[in-house]
Scaffold this motif. Structure first.
Motif, PDB file in Angstrom:
ATOM      1  N   UNK A 190     -15.557 -25.046 -31.866  1.00 38.49           N
ATOM      2  CA  UNK A 190     -16.456 -26.088 -32.379  1.00 38.49           C
ATOM      3  C   UNK A 190     -17.264 -26.715 -31.244  1.00 38.49           C
ATOM      4  N   UNK A 191     -16.646 -26.885 -30.077  1.00 42.90           N
ATOM      5  CA  UNK A 191     -17.383 -27.422 -28.920  1.00 42.90           C
ATOM      6  C   UNK A 191     -18.535 -26.499 -28.551  1.00 42.90           C
ATOM      7  N   UNK A 192     -18.275 -25.207 -28.585  1.00 43.64           N
ATOM      8  CA  UNK A 192     -19.316 -24.222 -28.264  1.00 43.64           C
ATOM      9  C   UNK A 192     -20.416 -24.258 -29.318  1.00 43.64           C
ATOM     10  N   UNK A 193     -20.032 -24.252 -30.597  1.00 40.80           N
ATOM     11  CA  UNK A 193     -21.031 -24.251 -31.680  1.00 40.80           C
ATOM     12  C   UNK A 193     -21.912 -25.488 -31.668  1.00 40.80           C
ATOM     13  N   UNK A 194     -21.359 -26.631 -31.308  1.00 39.18           N
ATOM     14  CA  UNK A 194     -22.143 -27.866 -31.352  1.00 39.18           C
ATOM     15  C   UNK A 194     -22.908 -28.130 -30.050  1.00 39.18           C
TER      16      UNK A 194
END
Length: 174
Positions: free
Chosen positions: A77-81
């Protein structure tokens, strides 16, 4: 929310290892100034096993907001956001970031001997899928980067890269 639309997060990951030189580099004033000048608003750093703690900052005063954590069950999620990812040269982090189409700067841990990760990062940088830096050159890489020059990664590209790595490691071609 209106403020969320303007958030441009740089996510930094060191994986499960210790990579204090990368964390110190992204925490330096020169790197934070380069990121802010490129329009990024927040820096979120995953520290791994490192001992160096960056300076937290809200970013309300016209500077980059900085926060950090040690580990998470998943960083997907950190990567996606994120608007930009700065990562150690671990293949899992690299390919997870490229798969979701996020711009990526890979920073090689020069303290590791016989580091095959350099081969992977150089090959993908040569193919214009990502930028490649050392902790010492990260600020210049950020200053010089033009994200529109990056070529999206297609999962079909993994075979030649894997063969290159296998040859480097001495495994026979299939």
């Amino acid at each position: 929310m209106e403020g969320e639309d303007k958030r441009r997060v740089v996510f930094v990951t060191v994986g499960t290892t210790r990579f204090d030189s990368l964390v110190k580099s992204v925490d330096s004033e020169i790197v934070k100034q380069e990121l802010f000048a490129k329009g990024y608003t927040h820096l979120l750093i995953q520290l791994g096993r490192g001992s160096y703690l960056p300076s937290k900052c809200e970013g309300d005063d016209g500077s980059l907001g900085v926060d950090y954590f040690t580990f998470s069950s998943t960083i997907a999620e950190n990567i996606r956001s994120a608007s930009l990812v700065i990562s150690h040269a671990g293949s899992g982090s690299i390919f997870e970031t490229l798969k979701v189409g996020k711009p990526l700067i890979v920073v090689v841990n020069e303290d590791l001997m016989d580091n095959h990760q350099i081969e992977l990062a150089e090959e993908l940088a040569d193919r214009k899928h990502l930028y490649f830096a050392s902790p010492q050159t990260l600020h210049q890489t950020i200053s010089d980067m033009n994200l529109s020059s990056l070529i999206p990664y297609s999962p079909g590209d993994a075979t030649p890269v894997a063969k290159h790595i296998n040859r480097f490691l001495g495994f026979p071609d299939d």
